[in-house]
Design an enzyme around this catalytic site. Structure first.
Site, PDB file in Angstrom:
ATOM      1  N   GLU A   1       0.839  -1.200   0.000  1.00 27.96           N
ATOM      2  CA  GLU A   1       0.000   0.000   0.000  1.00 27.96           C
ATOM      3  C   GLU A   1       0.880   1.259   0.000  1.00 27.96           C
ATOM      4  OE1 GLU A   1      -2.103  -0.002   3.704  1.00 27.96           O
ATOM      5  OE2 GLU A   1      -3.403   1.696   3.200  1.00 27.96           O
TER       6      GLU A   1
ATOM      7  N   LYS B   1      -9.464   2.402  -1.205  1.00 31.45           N
ATOM      8  CA  LYS B   1      -9.635   1.776   0.122  1.00 31.45           C
ATOM      9  C   LYS B   1     -10.918   2.252   0.794  1.00 31.45           C
ATOM     10  CE  LYS B   1      -6.878   0.974   4.326  1.00 31.45           C
ATOM     11  NZ  LYS B   1      -5.556   1.277   4.939  1.00 31.45           N
TER      12      LYS B   1
ATOM     13  N   CYS C   1      -5.429  -3.514   3.133  1.00 30.29           N
ATOM     14  CA  CYS C   1      -5.096  -3.482   4.564  1.00 30.29           C
ATOM     15  C   CYS C   1      -6.303  -3.646   5.492  1.00 30.29           C
ATOM     16  CB  CYS C   1      -4.314  -2.198   4.862  1.00 30.29           C
ATOM     17  SG  CYS C   1      -3.247  -2.335   6.325  1.00 30.29           S
TER      18      CYS C   1
ATOM     19  N   VAL D   1       0.330  -2.523  10.438  1.00 31.61           N
ATOM     20  CA  VAL D   1       1.174  -1.712  11.309  1.00 31.61           C
ATOM     21  C   VAL D   1       0.956  -1.949  12.801  1.00 31.61           C
ATOM     22  CG1 VAL D   1      -0.447   0.229  11.278  1.00 31.61           C
ATOM     23  CG2 VAL D   1       1.962   0.676  11.682  1.00 31.61           C
TER      24      VAL D   1
END
Lengths: 292, 292
Positions: free
Chosen positions: A48, A118, A151, A178
């Site tokens: 991404e 997204k 994600c 993350v």
């Protein structure tokens, strides 16, 4: 007979935010795509926001990094996809008028095929990006039907389900994984996002090519663990380490994907869905395919 | 302050089909429930069809094993739940008129609270059982809101999602996990169903108490791996081995469950769902709570 053999590559790398790094980020993707193509990959998936890095401090900084779909990143990727005869998926910071999107582009040997924006935004992305307005499109390509997700999307099982019921043969998952509620990794060295990828693949009978970034950026530590699942959901090859640039490869083919749902003489997952009780397509407004 | 502390127990055992085994199967559950209560458990979850075993050769054999909800199994469990002041979930072969259901009952200190009938039937279950006709009910109890699911149900992410959006504080998962496309286990010794449990728990922020059976029956080999997840989806204690009778314990509490969804100052999973694009409650006909 396998009608469409794909060798997929999930590219794990470490782009860095900052205008001084933007050309380097792009050049690094071109190196890694070339390496993957040299190894025989014909479907290459990048993380991404791989052309800009992730951790924008301000909206102004994000605008300064952003590109339109006609910009230099998509141009450079398109040239490389054309010259190598491959399909390519990667994440960019997209500018459209005054709107910024966290976008994945799908590029084939004949140019840009489509893009996905997204839908589920994570943390400070909400301060910068507009939530995706294209639904969950599935794109027809010469190597099969390709769905995209980005994600945080995979935390919502509806997304992979909606791609699968629209006929995706493979899902390309473009990530900057993350942080999750601890522990970040289990004893096997896998993060929860790897398991979300495996189970989304398994319950839909669709392989997922998941590229995540690694490294650190402005204090954010990314989790690596890029992987490619088979139609049974298990990693088809190794799960990448949490650190370092690497490429994970696996073969996929349409015959496996389109046959995989049958479990035994009485069960196949799509048939067993109780659409009389629930139906993810109810209320779904539909994706918008990119005009060729 | 924790308003409702639950000590959950997932009981893994090895019932055997055959009328000559039926009393033994029930007695074994009473032993294991007693052991769990002695260890402080106040929510005890047993496997699927634990009073009869699983592998019926014929419909006639299933009828011969089946009981109504007023039958001896529910009576014995109710007496024990009352005397120990606990809540209890277990799977039975349920007879209702001429229909057979693969049913989970929820029993509290004051008696039978409700039941759920397996919606997604696996393999030869389709030759014996009627698909569940009660939707996906969530039951209010003195220790919190409890949702139930049975085995193959968890392959359909809609089920845990529908339980979660109806407010389940904990999901009790009643199983005879028996086969998946190979490999059956990964290097960590976990089966795919354990990962389906972990990720369903994680994306819904709801603990799952998953009891599976072990052992072998008429050539079918069961997978063990009973586990209890925390609100973060990770196993809150050990994952049981693939073999042998065992009880897995973990503490749960309402405060953790009802607070767990907030990830950071900008994200919580329920808020981030894009119900403008998909909505599992659309088309859902609703569960029917058991009349007290």
């Amino acid at each position: 007979m396998s009608t469409s053999a794909i060798t997929a590559a999930a590219v794990q790398c470490d782009p860095q935010v900052g205008l001084e790094n933007k050309d380097k980020n792009l050049d690094r993707t071109l190196e890694l795509i070339t390496e993957a193509a040299d190894q025989g990959a014909n479907l290459v998936v990048l993380p991404e926001l791989v052309n800009t890095g992730y951790s924008f401090d301000t909206r102004e900084e994000a605008y300064a990094h952003a590109e339109e779909l006609t910009g230099p990143t998509v141009q450079a990727w398109t040239e490389l996809a054309r010259s190598r005869g491959i399909h390519l998926v990667g994440g960019i910071t997209e500018l459209d008028g005054v709107r910024l999107f966290d976008t994945a582009v799908l590029i084939g040997p004949d140019g840009l095929i489509g893009h996905y924006r997204k839908t589920h935004l994570w943390h400070r992305e909400k301060l910068v990006f507009t939530p995706g307005d294209l639904g969950f499109p599935v794109f027809e390509t010469r190597i099969g039907r390709i769905g995209l997700l980005i994600c945080w999307d995979i935390w919502f099982p509806e997304v992979a389900r909606l791609l699968a019921v629209q006929g995706a043969d493979v899902i390309c998952s473009v990530n900057n994984w993350v942080w999750t509620p601890p522990p970040l990794f289990d004893d096997a060295g896998r993060c929860m996002a790897a398991y979300l990828t495996m189970t989304a693949s398994h319950v839909n009978g669709v392989p997922i090519v998941a590229a995540n970034r690694a490294g650190e950026e402005r204090g954010a530590k990314f989790l690596g663990c890029s992987l490619i699942t088979g139609t049974n959901g298990w990693p088809a090859s190794e799960v990448a380490a949490s650190e370092g640039d690497t490429i994970v490869y696996s073969g996929l083919d349409l015959m496996a994907t389109r046959s995989a749902a049958i479990w035994n003489e009485l069960n196949d997952l799509p048939r067993d869905r109780r659409t009389d009780l629930y139906d993810p397509l109810l209320g779904y407004r539909g994706g918008q395919a990119y005009p060729r």
